[in-house]
Design an enzyme around this catalytic site. Structure first.
Site, PDB file in Angstrom:
ATOM      1  N   ASN A  15       0.872  -1.168   0.000  1.00 41.16           N
ATOM      2  CA  ASN A  15       0.000   0.000   0.000  1.00 41.16           C
ATOM      3  C   ASN A  15       0.911   1.220   0.000  1.00 41.16           C
ATOM      4  O   ASN A  15       1.812   1.318   0.835  1.00 41.16           O
ATOM      5  CB  ASN A  15      -0.909   0.014   1.229  1.00 41.16           C
ATOM      6  CG  ASN A  15      -1.892  -1.134   1.207  1.00 41.16           C
ATOM      7  OD1 ASN A  15      -2.448  -1.457   0.173  1.00 41.16           O
ATOM      8  ND2 ASN A  15      -2.101  -1.752   2.355  1.00 41.16           N
ATOM      9  N   HIS A  45       6.457  -1.589   3.659  1.00 40.46           N
ATOM     10  CA  HIS A  45       6.183  -2.952   4.105  1.00 40.46           C
ATOM     11  C   HIS A  45       5.362  -3.690   3.073  1.00 40.46           C
ATOM     12  O   HIS A  45       4.459  -3.130   2.465  1.00 40.46           O
ATOM     13  CB  HIS A  45       5.506  -2.990   5.480  1.00 40.46           C
ATOM     14  CG  HIS A  45       4.228  -2.228   5.591  1.00 40.46           C
ATOM     15  ND1 HIS A  45       4.172  -0.846   5.621  1.00 40.46           N
ATOM     16  CD2 HIS A  45       2.948  -2.650   5.672  1.00 40.46           C
ATOM     17  CE1 HIS A  45       2.906  -0.460   5.745  1.00 40.46           C
ATOM     18  NE2 HIS A  45       2.134  -1.544   5.761  1.00 40.46           N
ATOM     19  N   GLN A  51      -2.488   2.646   3.495  1.00 40.17           N
ATOM     20  CA  GLN A  51      -1.222   2.613   4.228  1.00 40.17           C
ATOM     21  C   GLN A  51      -1.396   3.388   5.527  1.00 40.17           C
ATOM     22  O   GLN A  51      -1.817   4.548   5.514  1.00 40.17           O
ATOM     23  CB  GLN A  51      -0.077   3.199   3.406  1.00 40.17           C
ATOM     24  CG  GLN A  51       1.273   3.051   4.098  1.00 40.17           C
ATOM     25  CD  GLN A  51       2.436   3.571   3.251  1.00 40.17           C
ATOM     26  OE1 GLN A  51       2.253   4.145   2.174  1.00 40.17           O
ATOM     27  NE2 GLN A  51       3.643   3.355   3.753  1.00 40.17           N
ATOM     28  N   VAL A  83       1.087   2.758   8.311  1.00 45.83           N
ATOM     29  CA  VAL A  83       2.437   2.925   8.852  1.00 45.83           C
ATOM     30  C   VAL A  83       3.317   3.310   7.665  1.00 45.83           C
ATOM     31  O   VAL A  83       3.423   2.547   6.700  1.00 45.83           O
ATOM     32  CB  VAL A  83       2.958   1.637   9.530  1.00 45.83           C
ATOM     33  CG1 VAL A  83       4.384   1.827  10.024  1.00 45.83           C
ATOM     34  CG2 VAL A  83       2.036   1.225  10.676  1.00 45.83           C
TER      35      VAL A  83
END
Length: 118
Positions: free
Chosen positions: A91, A104, A98, A100
């Site tokens: 994301n 990732h 998203q 954070v």
């Protein structure tokens, strides 16, 4: 690199540093993989670069080797969990989920997944 290597306020930087506990399933030279706390599939692991970058394109631009290691770690994790088929999701931005802002990859496996996602 155009971004700092760590951000003391970043949740994932703090997990990588060992300051916040997580169920680590794999550690590489440039990446750390740990179980998602709100799994969306039987296997749901996050793969993060050790260095802080806000999203996947930034990681690819700043450290292509780390970006490649994210994909290879995803495969390693999926296979270790008994899956040859898996999904990798990035994301990139708040508008697509998203939450954070440390790159990732979500590694998802263990159930049928439809297309298109979302």
């Amino acid at each position: 690199m155009s971004t700092p290597s760590t951000d003391p306020e970043c949740l994932f930087c703090r997990i990588v540093a060992g300051e916040i506990p997580a169920e680590i399933v794999h550690e590489g030279e440039r990446t750390v993989a740990f179980r998602d706390i709100a799994p969306q599939a039987p296997t749901h692991v996050l793969v993060v670069p050790r260095a802080h970058t806000p999203n996947a394109p930034a990681t690819a631009e700043d450290d292509a080797a780390a970006f490649a290691e994210i994909a290879l770690t995803a495969r390693t994790v999926a296979r270790a969990e008994g899956h040859e088929d898996f999904r990798i999701v990035f994301n990139c931005g708040a508008g697509v989920g998203q939450t954070v802002f440390h790159t990732h990859a979500h590694v998802l496996a263990g159930r049928p997944m439809g297309w298109p996602p979302g």
